[in-house]
Motif scaffolding. Structure first.
Motif, PDB file in Angstrom:
ATOM      1  N   UNK A 192       0.826  -1.209   0.000  1.00 11.26           N
ATOM      2  CA  UNK A 192       0.000   0.000   0.000  1.00 11.26           C
ATOM      3  C   UNK A 192       0.858   1.255   0.000  1.00 11.26           C
ATOM      4  N   UNK A 193       1.935   1.254   0.781  1.00 13.99           N
ATOM      5  CA  UNK A 193       2.813   2.421   0.815  1.00 13.99           C
ATOM      6  C   UNK A 193       3.497   2.664  -0.515  1.00 13.99           C
ATOM      7  N   UNK A 194       3.950   1.588  -1.170  1.00 15.37           N
ATOM      8  CA  UNK A 194       4.613   1.721  -2.467  1.00 15.37           C
ATOM      9  C   UNK A 194       3.625   2.186  -3.540  1.00 15.37           C
ATOM     10  N   UNK A 195       2.414   1.644  -3.528  1.00 12.67           N
ATOM     11  CA  UNK A 195       1.373   2.065  -4.466  1.00 12.67           C
ATOM     12  C   UNK A 195       1.075   3.556  -4.276  1.00 12.67           C
ATOM     13  N   UNK A 196       0.951   3.965  -3.017  1.00  8.54           N
ATOM     14  CA  UNK A 196       0.664   5.364  -2.702  1.00  8.54           C
ATOM     15  C   UNK A 196       1.774   6.279  -3.190  1.00  8.54           C
ATOM     16  N   UNK A 197       3.008   5.864  -3.013  1.00  7.48           N
ATOM     17  CA  UNK A 197       4.138   6.668  -3.496  1.00  7.48           C
ATOM     18  C   UNK A 197       4.037   6.875  -5.002  1.00  7.48           C
ATOM     19  N   UNK A 198       3.708   5.816  -5.738  1.00 14.24           N
ATOM     20  CA  UNK A 198       3.552   5.940  -7.181  1.00 14.24           C
ATOM     21  C   UNK A 198       2.476   6.937  -7.563  1.00 14.24           C
ATOM     22  N   UNK A 199       1.366   6.927  -6.829  1.00 22.35           N
ATOM     23  CA  UNK A 199       0.275   7.860  -7.115  1.00 22.35           C
ATOM     24  C   UNK A 199       0.695   9.293  -6.785  1.00 22.35           C
ATOM     25  N   UNK A 200       1.352   9.480  -5.649  1.00 22.02           N
ATOM     26  CA  UNK A 200       1.748  10.827  -5.230  1.00 22.02           C
ATOM     27  C   UNK A 200       2.713  11.483  -6.211  1.00 22.02           C
ATOM     28  N   UNK A 201       3.575  10.698  -6.820  1.00 23.57           N
ATOM     29  CA  UNK A 201       4.522  11.256  -7.782  1.00 23.57           C
ATOM     30  C   UNK A 201       3.796  11.911  -8.954  1.00 23.57           C
ATOM     31  N   UNK A 202       2.659  11.367  -9.324  1.00 19.89           N
ATOM     32  CA  UNK A 202       1.885  11.924 -10.437  1.00 19.89           C
ATOM     33  C   UNK A 202       0.847  12.946  -9.982  1.00 19.89           C
ATOM     34  N   UNK A 203       0.350  12.791  -8.780  1.00 14.80           N
ATOM     35  CA  UNK A 203      -0.691  13.694  -8.286  1.00 14.80           C
ATOM     36  C   UNK A 203      -0.139  15.089  -7.986  1.00 14.80           C
ATOM     37  N   UNK A 204       1.066  15.147  -7.449  1.00 13.66           N
ATOM     38  CA  UNK A 204       1.679  16.433  -7.131  1.00 13.66           C
ATOM     39  C   UNK A 204       1.210  16.982  -5.798  1.00 13.66           C
ATOM     40  N   UNK A 205       1.901  18.014  -5.312  1.00 13.35           N
ATOM     41  CA  UNK A 205       1.574  18.579  -3.997  1.00 13.35           C
ATOM     42  C   UNK A 205       0.338  19.460  -4.028  1.00 13.35           C
ATOM     43  N   UNK A 206      -0.257  19.666  -2.845  1.00 15.83           N
ATOM     44  CA  UNK A 206      -1.375  20.589  -2.712  1.00 15.83           C
ATOM     45  C   UNK A 206      -0.922  22.021  -3.005  1.00 15.83           C
ATOM     46  N   UNK A 207      -1.832  22.822  -3.503  1.00 14.24           N
ATOM     47  CA  UNK A 207      -1.538  24.229  -3.753  1.00 14.24           C
ATOM     48  C   UNK A 207      -1.137  24.884  -2.430  1.00 14.24           C
ATOM     49  N   UNK A 208      -0.019  25.572  -2.434  1.00 15.31           N
ATOM     50  CA  UNK A 208       0.445  26.252  -1.238  1.00 15.31           C
ATOM     51  C   UNK A 208       1.364  25.438  -0.363  1.00 15.31           C
ATOM     52  N   UNK A 209       1.635  24.197  -0.745  1.00 16.87           N
ATOM     53  CA  UNK A 209       2.507  23.365   0.072  1.00 16.87           C
ATOM     54  C   UNK A 209       3.959  23.825   0.000  1.00 16.87           C
ATOM     55  N   UNK A 210       4.364  24.398  -1.136  1.00 12.41           N
ATOM     56  CA  UNK A 210       5.757  24.841  -1.319  1.00 12.41           C
ATOM     57  C   UNK A 210       5.778  26.318  -1.716  1.00 12.41           C
ATOM     58  N   UNK A 211       6.758  27.042  -1.177  1.00  8.37           N
ATOM     59  CA  UNK A 211       6.866  28.458  -1.517  1.00  8.37           C
ATOM     60  C   UNK A 211       7.578  28.638  -2.849  1.00  8.37           C
TER      61      UNK A 211
END
Length: 454
Positions: A192-211
Motif C-alpha cells: 500500500x505504501x509503495x502504491x501510494x508513493x507511485x500515485x503521489x509522484x503523479x498527483x503532485x503537492x497541494x496548492x500552497x505546500x511549497x513556496x
C-alpha cells in the motif's frame, strides 16, 4: 451388553459430532468478531483523514473514505477472493480456484460451509484497509472517481495478488524463499505504501505546500485532536486485523497463516511492546502527538512480520527503531516535493519494509513447514523488492495514465475553493468555520474577531 455397547458408541459419536460442530461455530464466531473490530480501523481512518484535512475539505475526505470501503467490498467478492486462490504460484491459475468464483456454491448461504464466508469477510476488510492507507495521503486534491478506481485496483487486485504470493500457505515467496510475514507488514503495508508513493509522484503537492523557492510550508490539520483519536481507533481495530492473521484450529493449537504453530499470547506480547516502542521513538524524535500515535502504528507494523516468534523486548526495540525513523523518512519525502498529507508512505511503506527486513535480520533460520526453506535474510530482501515493485508499478503507471488524460486531479479553482463546495451537498461547519469571521468594532476601536481554521 451388546445393546449397551451400541448405545454407548452412539453417545460417543454424538458427543464427538457436537464437539466438532462447537469447534466449527467457535471458529466462525472468532472471525466474525475480528471482522467487526477491523471496521473500527475504518472509523479511525475516517476521523484521522477528516481531522487532517482543512475545514473546507472535511466532508469530501470523509466521503472518499466511506466510498472506498463500499466499492472495495463488492469488487473483492467478484474478483479479489478469486485472485487470492488462483495465483499463489505466480501468474498461473491454481487448480480448485473456481471454488472462490462468485458463482461458486461456497460463496453464499451454505449449511455445509461455515468457513468461506467469515474468511472472505476478514480478507475483504484487509482489502478495504489496504485501500484506505492510500486515502489519507491524497486528500484535498484528487478526483473522487479517480481515487475510487485506484482504491479498487489496490484493494481488490494488487494487494491480494501480493497476498497470494506471500500470505497463502502455497505462495511462491514462502515455498521458494521462506518468506515469513504473519502480520502482513509486506503484503499489506509495504504494498500500500509503495502504491501510494507511485500515485503521489503523479498527483503532485497541494496548492500552497511549497513556496516560490521550493521550500515546504506546513498545511495545518483543522483538528489534530480528531486525528489523534482516529489513530487510536486504528490501533483498536488492529487487534481484530492481527487476530484475523492467525488460524483458529478447533481442538488444536493455533497456527499462523503458513500453518506453523502460533499463539495469540505471542501476538499480545509483541503487539503491545512494539506499539509502545513506536510511541516512545516518535516522542523522542518529534514531541508531536500526531507523530507519536502514527509512530505507534509504525511500531506495530515494524514487528508485524515476526509477531509469532519475537522475544517481546526485541519487538519493543524493532518498534522503537521504526517509530524513531519514520518521521525522518516523511521529512525526506517532503523535501523531495512529495506531498503525503498524513505520512502514509513513511508509516506504512517504510514501516512495512523495515518489518520484512527485520524478520530476516533477527529470525533467520526459523523453520518452515514440510520441506519449504527456512527464513533467510536473502529471502526476506528479495520478497521485499518483489512486493515493493508489485505495489509501486501499478500505482505509478495507472495514475500516470490518469494524469495524462487530465483525470487524476481536481481543477485548480476547485482545489482553492475546497472540495466540499463541489462534491458534498451539506456543510461540515454551518456556523462559519470555513471563512474568516468579520472584524468586530467597539467604542475603543477595531478588535479583530477570531480567525477560524481554513
Amino acid at each position: 451388553m451388546e445393546q449397551q455397547l451400541m448405545e454407548l458408541g452412539q453417545k460417543v459419536a454424538a458427543l464427538e459430532a457436537g464437539t466438532g460442530m462447537s469447534n466449527t461455530v467457535n471458529m466462525e464466531i472468532f472471525y466474525w468478531w475480528c471482522t467487526a473490530l477491523m471496521i473500527t480501523i475504518h472509523a479511525g481512518f475516517l476521523a484521522y483523514e477528516m481531522g487532517a484535512s482543512r475545514a473546507k475539505n472535511v466532508l469530501a475526505s470523509g466521503t472518499k473514505n466511506l466510498l472506498a470501503f463500499a466499492f472495495v467490498v463488492p469488487t473483492f467478492f467478484f474478483f479479489g477472493w478469486w485472485i487470492y486462490n488462483a495465483f499463489p504460484a505466480g501468474l498461473t491459475i491454481a487448480e480448485g480456484s473456481s471454488a472462490a468464483a462468485p458463482w461458486s456454491a461456497s460463496m453464499g448461504p451454505n449449511l455445509s460451509d461455515n468457513a468461506t464466508g467469515v474468511f472472505w469477510a476478514a480478507f475483504a476488510l484487509f482489502a478495504a484497509t489496504t485501500a484506505s492507507i492510500m486515502s489519507g495521503a491524497v486528500i484535498e486534491r484528487i478526483r473522487l472517481t479517480a481515487f475510487l478506481i485506484l482504491a479498487i485496483i489496490l484493494g481488490s487486485v494488487v494487494w491480494i495478488l501480493g497476498g497470494a504470493w506471500g500470505w497463502h500457505p502455497s505462495g511462491w515467496l514462502t515455498t521458494e524463499l521462506g518468506y515469513h510475514d504473519v502480520g502482513a507488514a509486506g503484503v499489506v503495508h509495504l504494498i500500500a505504501g509503495a502504491f501510494t508513493l507511485g500515485v503521489l509522484l503523479n498527483l503532485g503537492p497541494r496548492i500552497g505546500k511549497y513556496d516560490e523557492n521550493g521550500q515546504p510550508k506546513p498545511i495545518k490539520a483543522h483538528s489534530v485532536p480528531l486525528t489523534v483519536i482516529g489513530l487510536m481507533l486504528i490501533i483498536v481495530g488492529f487487534f481484530g486485523f492481527l487476530g484475523g492473521c492467525i488460524i483458529y484450529m478447533g481442538g488444536a493449537q493455533w497456527t499462523n497463516i503458513y500453518g506453523q504453530p502460533a499463539t495469540l499470547s505471542a501476538f499480545a506480547f509483541n503487539t503491545l511492546m512494539s506499539f509502545s516502542g513506536g510511541i516512545i521513538g516518535g516522542w523522542i524524535k518529534t514531541r508531536d502527538p500526531f507523530w507519536m500515535m502514527s509512530c505507534g502504528l509504525v511500531g506495530i507494523i515494524s514487528a508485524a512480520s515476526g509477531l509469532d516468534v519475537y522475544y517481546p523486548p526485541l519487538a519493543f526495540t524493532i518498534g522503537f527503531v521504526g517509530g524513531y525513523t519514520a518521521p525522518l523518512v516523511a521529512r525526506m519525502l517532503e523535501r523531495a516535493k512529495i506531498d503525503d498529507a498524513v505520512g502514509a508512505v513513511a508509516v506504512h511503506g517504510f514501516g512495512g519494509a523495515w518489518g520484512v527486513l527485520a524478520m530476516g535480520l533477527f529470525a533467520a533460520g526459523y523453520p518452515n513447514m514440510g520441506e519449504m526453506p527456512p527464513v533467510t535474510l536473502y529471502g526476506q530482501i528479495i520478497s521485499l523488492v518483489v512486493l515493493g515493485v508489485l505495489g509501486f508499478a501499478p500505482g505509478y503507471l495507472i495514475s500516470l495514465a490518469m494524469k495524462s488524460a487530465g483525470y487524476l486531479r481536481v481543477p485548480h479553482e476547485v482545489e482553492v475553493m475546497g472540495l466540499d463546495l463541489v462534491e458534498v451537498p451539506i456543510e461540515a461547519y454551518p456556523e462559519g468555520m470555513t471563512q474568516p469571521a468579520r472584524k468586530e468594532t467597539s467604542s475603543t476601536g477595531g478588535i479583530p474577531g477570531a480567525v477560524p481554521a481554513e
